[in-house]
Design a protein around this motif. Structure first.
Motif, PDB file in Angstrom:
ATOM      1  N   GLY A  73     -10.586   3.903   2.668  1.00 23.17           N
ATOM      2  CA  GLY A  73     -11.963   4.353   2.471  1.00 23.17           C
ATOM      3  C   GLY A  73     -12.719   4.329   3.781  1.00 23.17           C
ATOM      4  N   GLU A  74     -14.012   4.061   3.710  1.00 25.76           N
ATOM      5  CA  GLU A  74     -14.854   4.026   4.907  1.00 25.76           C
ATOM      6  C   GLU A  74     -14.379   2.911   5.842  1.00 25.76           C
ATOM      7  N   LEU A  75     -14.337   3.225   7.145  1.00 26.15           N
ATOM      8  CA  LEU A  75     -13.880   2.252   8.141  1.00 26.15           C
ATOM      9  C   LEU A  75     -15.065   1.584   8.828  1.00 26.15           C
ATOM     10  N   ASN A  76     -14.928   0.293   9.101  1.00 25.25           N
ATOM     11  CA  ASN A  76     -15.964  -0.444   9.835  1.00 25.25           C
ATOM     12  C   ASN A  76     -15.938  -0.112  11.322  1.00 25.25           C
ATOM     13  N   ASN A  77     -14.772   0.322  11.826  1.00 18.51           N
ATOM     14  CA  ASN A  77     -14.647   0.625  13.259  1.00 18.51           C
ATOM     15  C   ASN A  77     -14.311   2.101  13.485  1.00 18.51           C
ATOM     16  N   GLY A  78     -14.764   2.958  12.591  1.00 20.21           N
ATOM     17  CA  GLY A  78     -14.474   4.391  12.684  1.00 20.21           C
ATOM     18  C   GLY A  78     -14.895   5.011  13.998  1.00 20.21           C
ATOM     19  N   VAL A  79     -15.980   4.496  14.590  1.00 19.95           N
ATOM     20  CA  VAL A  79     -16.469   5.052  15.858  1.00 19.95           C
ATOM     21  C   VAL A  79     -15.437   4.875  16.976  1.00 19.95           C
ATOM     22  N   PHE A  80     -14.613   3.826  16.887  1.00 17.05           N
ATOM     23  CA  PHE A  80     -13.600   3.580  17.914  1.00 17.05           C
ATOM     24  C   PHE A  80     -12.341   4.417  17.702  1.00 17.05           C
ATOM     25  N   ILE A  81     -12.201   4.978  16.503  1.00 20.84           N
ATOM     26  CA  ILE A  81     -11.020   5.779  16.179  1.00 20.84           C
ATOM     27  C   ILE A  81     -11.199   7.231  16.612  1.00 20.84           C
ATOM     28  N   GLN A  82     -12.460   7.649  16.776  1.00 24.75           N
ATOM     29  CA  GLN A  82     -12.757   9.012  17.215  1.00 24.75           C
ATOM     30  C   GLN A  82     -11.988   9.337  18.503  1.00 24.75           C
ATOM     31  N   ASP A  83     -11.206  10.427  18.488  1.00 26.42           N
ATOM     32  CA  ASP A  83     -10.418  10.901  19.632  1.00 26.42           C
ATOM     33  C   ASP A  83      -9.311   9.938  20.078  1.00 26.42           C
ATOM     34  N   GLN A  84      -8.972   8.964  19.233  1.00 26.73           N
ATOM     35  CA  GLN A  84      -7.916   8.013  19.548  1.00 26.73           C
ATOM     36  C   GLN A  84      -6.872   8.061  18.432  1.00 26.73           C
ATOM     37  N   ILE A  85      -5.933   7.129  18.448  1.00 27.34           N
ATOM     38  CA  ILE A  85      -4.899   7.043  17.417  1.00 27.34           C
ATOM     39  C   ILE A  85      -5.113   5.742  16.652  1.00 27.34           C
ATOM     40  N   ALA A  86      -5.044   5.831  15.330  1.00 30.76           N
ATOM     41  CA  ALA A  86      -5.291   4.653  14.495  1.00 30.76           C
ATOM     42  C   ALA A  86      -3.977   3.995  14.097  1.00 30.76           C
ATOM     43  N   LEU A  87      -3.986   2.670  14.069  1.00 30.37           N
ATOM     44  CA  LEU A  87      -2.887   1.877  13.539  1.00 30.37           C
ATOM     45  C   LEU A  87      -3.340   1.368  12.174  1.00 30.37           C
ATOM     46  N   VAL A  88      -2.622   1.785  11.141  1.00 26.20           N
ATOM     47  CA  VAL A  88      -3.003   1.514   9.763  1.00 26.20           C
ATOM     48  C   VAL A  88      -1.864   0.761   9.086  1.00 26.20           C
ATOM     49  N   GLU A  89      -2.202   0.011   8.051  1.00 29.87           N
ATOM     50  CA  GLU A  89      -1.189  -0.737   7.311  1.00 29.87           C
ATOM     51  C   GLU A  89      -0.900  -0.061   5.974  1.00 29.87           C
ATOM     52  N   ARG A  90       0.354  -0.049   5.589  1.00 25.10           N
ATOM     53  CA  ARG A  90       0.784   0.516   4.318  1.00 25.10           C
ATOM     54  C   ARG A  90       0.190  -0.280   3.149  1.00 25.10           C
ATOM     55  N   GLY A  91      -0.107   0.426   2.048  1.00 23.82           N
ATOM     56  CA  GLY A  91      -0.588  -0.228   0.833  1.00 23.82           C
ATOM     57  C   GLY A  91      -1.989   0.211   0.454  1.00 23.82           C
TER      58      GLY A  91
END
Length: 186
Positions: A73-91
């Motif tokens: 859902g909504e990310l608390n650090n979405g501003v840091f993900i802009q133009d970058q690559i996100a590391l996400v966890e399965r589940g």
């Protein structure tokens, strides 16, 4: 004879044409540049039937762990993900849902690590969910042990992200095996 040559030619066109990007069951490699204690080349697998391909090589781009880690859902650090690559966890939600969340936050790609932290050898095939939605950014699957070690290093150093190079052409690296994480089975 001729049938075999035709089959080989078709296989080469479908599987190996560089303009098509990475295909199913191939590996994609990225190197962590910082922090230095995890400066290894990691192996990931692209999603089977959704997401884009890497048309650009990023020499230095941030790998930002999503907050919350499952990115459903909504990310608390979405501003840091802009133009970058996100590391996400399965589940918590589908691989496609996670990819779309990162795409909506302006991420260039998503790397989804298995939530089984002891998984050091089993790659899961990421497939589309039943929603008929699509995603345009590349989605990669990372072994749980690798994802855990990256996040742990960032926490130990108090860093908000790693710096990575992606994709890395391992055929041009003579010491590739020496640059693999020491905890990986190979």
């Amino acid at each position: 004879g001729a049938a075999m040559l035709l089959w080989l030619w078709l296989w080469l066109c479908v599987c190996c044409c560089p303009a098509r990007g990475l295909r199913i069951h191939e590996y994609l490699y990225f190197q962590v540049l910082s922090p230095r204690d995890i400066r290894y080349i990691f192996t990931a697998t692209p999603a089977k039937d959704f997401g884009g391909v890497f048309n650009t090589r990023y020499e230095q781009i941030h790998l930002v762990p999503a907050d919350p880690p499952e990115a459903c859902g909504e990310l608390n650090n979405g501003v840091f993900i802009q133009d970058q690559i996100a590391l996400v966890e399965r589940g918590g939600c589908s691989f496609l849902s996670k990819t779309r969340v990162i795409q909506e936050h302006g991420g260039r790609a998503v790397i989804i690590a298995d939530n089984a932290y002891d998984n050091d050898s089993f790659y899961i095939e990421m497939i589309q969910d039943s929603s008929r939605r699509t995603a345009d950014i590349p989605a990669l699957f990372l072994l749980g042990r690798d994802g855990y070690m990256i996040r742990r290093s960032l926490e130990q150093h108090g860093l908000p992200w790693a710096v990575i190079s992606i994709p890395v052409n391992v055929t041009s690296i003579p010491t590739y095996e020496m640059m693999q994480p020491p905890w990986t089975f190979w």
